[in-house]
Design a protein around this motif. Structure first.
Motif, PDB file in Angstrom:
ATOM      1  N   GLN A 331      19.344  16.512  34.486  1.00  0.00           N
ATOM      2  CA  GLN A 331      19.033  15.290  33.743  1.00  0.00           C
ATOM      3  C   GLN A 331      20.286  14.464  33.460  1.00  0.00           C
ATOM      4  O   GLN A 331      20.293  13.240  33.623  1.00  0.00           O
ATOM      5  N   ILE A 332      21.348  15.128  33.033  1.00  0.00           N
ATOM      6  CA  ILE A 332      22.574  14.398  32.693  1.00  0.00           C
ATOM      7  C   ILE A 332      23.195  13.781  33.939  1.00  0.00           C
ATOM      8  O   ILE A 332      23.665  12.635  33.914  1.00  0.00           O
ATOM      9  N   LEU A 333      23.186  14.514  35.050  1.00  0.00           N
ATOM     10  CA  LEU A 333      23.748  13.980  36.288  1.00  0.00           C
ATOM     11  C   LEU A 333      22.997  12.726  36.730  1.00  0.00           C
ATOM     12  O   LEU A 333      23.614  11.698  37.058  1.00  0.00           O
ATOM     13  N   VAL A 334      21.668  12.781  36.731  1.00  0.00           N
ATOM     14  CA  VAL A 334      20.879  11.624  37.170  1.00  0.00           C
ATOM     15  C   VAL A 334      21.067  10.456  36.208  1.00  0.00           C
ATOM     16  O   VAL A 334      21.193   9.298  36.629  1.00  0.00           O
ATOM     17  N   TYR A 335      21.108  10.743  34.923  1.00  0.00           N
ATOM     18  CA  TYR A 335      21.306   9.680  33.932  1.00  0.00           C
ATOM     19  C   TYR A 335      22.630   8.957  34.173  1.00  0.00           C
ATOM     20  O   TYR A 335      22.693   7.719  34.174  1.00  0.00           O
ATOM     21  N   LEU A 336      23.700   9.714  34.391  1.00  0.00           N
ATOM     22  CA  LEU A 336      25.012   9.099  34.619  1.00  0.00           C
ATOM     23  C   LEU A 336      25.054   8.350  35.946  1.00  0.00           C
ATOM     24  O   LEU A 336      25.743   7.327  36.068  1.00  0.00           O
ATOM     25  N   LEU A 337      24.329   8.830  36.939  1.00  0.00           N
ATOM     26  CA  LEU A 337      24.244   8.103  38.208  1.00  0.00           C
ATOM     27  C   LEU A 337      23.647   6.718  38.001  1.00  0.00           C
ATOM     28  O   LEU A 337      24.120   5.728  38.562  1.00  0.00           O
ATOM     29  N   LEU A 338      22.616   6.639  37.181  1.00  0.00           N
ATOM     30  CA  LEU A 338      21.901   5.380  36.994  1.00  0.00           C
ATOM     31  C   LEU A 338      22.570   4.476  35.966  1.00  0.00           C
ATOM     32  O   LEU A 338      22.465   3.254  36.052  1.00  0.00           O
ATOM     33  N   GLN A 339      23.259   5.063  34.996  1.00  0.00           N
ATOM     34  CA  GLN A 339      23.875   4.276  33.930  1.00  0.00           C
ATOM     35  C   GLN A 339      25.342   3.964  34.180  1.00  0.00           C
ATOM     36  O   GLN A 339      25.923   3.142  33.493  1.00  0.00           O
ATOM     37  N   HIS A 340      25.959   4.673  35.112  1.00  0.00           N
ATOM     38  CA  HIS A 340      27.376   4.504  35.448  1.00  0.00           C
ATOM     39  C   HIS A 340      28.301   5.114  34.394  1.00  0.00           C
ATOM     40  O   HIS A 340      29.274   5.776  34.731  1.00  0.00           O
ATOM     41  N   SER A 341      28.044   4.865  33.118  1.00  0.00           N
ATOM     42  CA  SER A 341      28.830   5.495  32.060  1.00  0.00           C
ATOM     43  C   SER A 341      27.990   5.550  30.794  1.00  0.00           C
ATOM     44  O   SER A 341      26.989   4.849  30.664  1.00  0.00           O
ATOM     45  N   SER A 342      28.413   6.390  29.851  1.00  0.00           N
ATOM     46  CA  SER A 342      27.641   6.556  28.621  1.00  0.00           C
ATOM     47  C   SER A 342      28.554   7.062  27.520  1.00  0.00           C
ATOM     48  O   SER A 342      29.563   7.727  27.784  1.00  0.00           O
ATOM     49  N   THR A 343      28.194   6.763  26.280  1.00  0.00           N
ATOM     50  CA  THR A 343      28.889   7.393  25.165  1.00  0.00           C
ATOM     51  C   THR A 343      28.274   8.771  24.930  1.00  0.00           C
ATOM     52  O   THR A 343      27.135   9.038  25.321  1.00  0.00           O
TER      53      THR A 343
END
Length: 504
Positions: A331-343
């Protein structure tokens, strides 16, 4: 206290606003430079959050808002002179520049010149500022925008066309501010400034700047997508880049609190670094330079993440089979792929919303350690970057879903309807039962809904094209696809029924 006044610079008046900080001990000023075609009011959503810490100065560029145009042809250098005049007249000593879009080129020009003159600029914060744009495509964009306002005396027609692309979502309040700004700008003023000729100079100026630089872009920006902004990391070791979630070009209007928090945190962090002395600065700059050099010397590692037809991750063509069902690694990998970056806090909200923040942060720390272990290579290449506040992916990463989403966004801008139709057909040939299988957090469900709505919209477009050409069988096929994803749309149902009756 808010003062709205004019400064006389030569033969023109510059409209500006001075907003005193709510903090009586504030000793630094934020100076906002709006994008081309807009005006100072585009900062209204974010100012209340930043006024707590800083004095604020906003102003209208010449030929924008209530500032006069003057007789001189608008250039970045001319607008830079207006900016330095404003600084001098207002006697601003310690300041940060926050600039947007092509207005950011003024900030970059000033920052490159300022370090020769004084040491009053503390940092440069750029929102959705492109430093490189493909020349051929850029010329096409300029030509299309000129066609939208041909024969008009203002840029409102273009504003109405762009509103869905520069805001996410375009609420009535945002529309009122943006349309009012475009109504006050002439095509001559706009197109004297809106072109790609200044970008090479901006890149060279960016390389000269020694001040801290923060670049933010919106995850949903279709005008200057995150890929354009993230390229700036290659031009200056002092750049930090983050993607603002659920925001388009006007990140400060779409996500004012997040934008303000990230700006303030960046400034505070730089203040702490300055207090640590010159040694820390030299160490950091040299370290980044050497690391990037080492990365270029290494064999290029490739991470491939397939999602749409079943989750699978390959590192240098070798599948990573185990570990994805643990600690929300997938989940975290896919989220970062789609969001590019996150806090970190954003990740906590998405994946552990029911848990108190401290507990969620501990779980995130363990999860990131696990994910980092899964993505480890036998060299210096590091795909997952975990900073104190931000987490993001970097390196040579490919993903079928990312490519699919980018193809959707790009196809929407194709003006040749036949070419757009062919591209839509290609995209729809890739659709799957679920574009995000096995991902059930609310954020992923919303993303799936967005993708499937786009599939439905493209199918309606194709159905209409085929029906116009008398190709009823093809029209029926695509309207049936549209109904699959927009079954709540009664109009789609009626049109599907009507096409079915026309089938031979």
């Amino acid at each position: 206290m808010i003062q709205l006044v004019f400064l006389k610079h030569g033969h023109i008046r510059i409209n500006y606003e001075w907003i005193q900080s709510e903090n009586p001990f504030a000793d630094e000023t934020l100076i906002f430079i709006h994008g081309i075609g807009l005006d100072m009011h585009t900062w209204e959503f974010v100012i209340p959050y930043l006024r707590k810490y800083y004095d604020i100065v906003t102003y209208d560029l010449r030929g924008h808002g209530k500032s006069d145009s003057g007789d001189e042809k608008g250039t970045v250098e001319l607008l830079y002179k207006d900016f330095t005049f404003l600084l001098s007249e207002l006697e601003i000593k310690s300041y940060h520049i926050v600039a947007q879009g092509f207005g950011g080129l003024i900030g970059v020009y000033h920052a490159a010149q300022e370090q020769k003159l004084s040491n009053q600029l503390r940092s440069l914060i750029l929102l959705s500022v492109p430093f490189h744009y493909p020349k051929k495509l850029g010329s096409k964009v300029v030509r299309q925008r000129k066609e939208l306002v041909e024969g008009q005396d203002n840029m409102l027609g273009m504003g109405k066309e762009l509103i869905d692309k520069i805001c996410y979502p375009p609420t009535k309040e945002k529309q009122a501010i943006i349309f009012n700004a475009y109504k006050k700008v002439s095509p001559t003023v706009y197109f004297n400034l809106f072109h790609t000729d200044d970008l090479p100079n901006a890149t060279r100026n960016l390389q000269k700047i020694e001040k801290p630089i923060l670049i933010l872009s919106g995850s949903e920006d279709e005008v200057f997508p995150p890929e354009l902004n993230s390229a700036s990391l290659n031009f200056n070791v002092n750049v930090r880049y983050y993607t603002v979630p659920y925001a388009s070009f006007l990140v400060q209007m779409d996500q004012p609190k997040i934008t303000a928090d990230w700006i303030h945190n960046f400034i505070e962090k730089q203040r702490m670094h300055q207090e640590q002395g010159a040694f820390h600065k030299d160490l950091t700059a040299e370290l980044y330079t050497e690391i990037r050099g080492m990365l270029h010397e290494e064999d290029q590692h490739e991470l491939e993440v397939n999602i749409m037809n079943g989750f699978g991750v390959s590192l240098n063509k070798q599948r990573i089979l185990e570990g994805w069902g643990k600690r929300k690694a997938k989940q975290i990998l896919v989220y970062l792929l789609l969001q590019h970056s996150s806090t970190r806090d954003e990740l906590c909200d998405v994946f552990w919303p029911e848990v108190d923040l401290n507990n969620a942060r501990n779980r995130l720390r363990v999860a990131l350690h696990h994910l980092n272990h899964l993505l480890q290579t036998n060299s210096n290449t590091k795909f997952l970057v975990t900073e104190r506040e931000h987490v993001y992916l970097q390196g040579n990463i490919k993903s079928d879903l990312v490519d699919h989403i980018e193809a959707i966004k790009a196809a929407q801008h194709i003006t040749d309807l036949d070419k757009r139709a062919r591209q839509y057909q290609e995209i729809l040939s890739q659709i799957t039962e679920n574009p995000l299988p096995g991902l059930y957090e609310e954020w992923f469900l919303n993303k799936r809904y967005w993708i499937e709505r786009k599939w439905g919209d493209m199918s309606i477009f194709l159905a209409e094209r085929f029906e116009q050409r008398g190709m009823i069988k093809d029209a029926f096929y695509y309207m049936k696809v549209a109904y699959q994803y927009q079954s709540e749309n009664y109009d789609v149902y009626q049109r599907l029924t009507a096409l079915e009756e026309k089938l031979p």
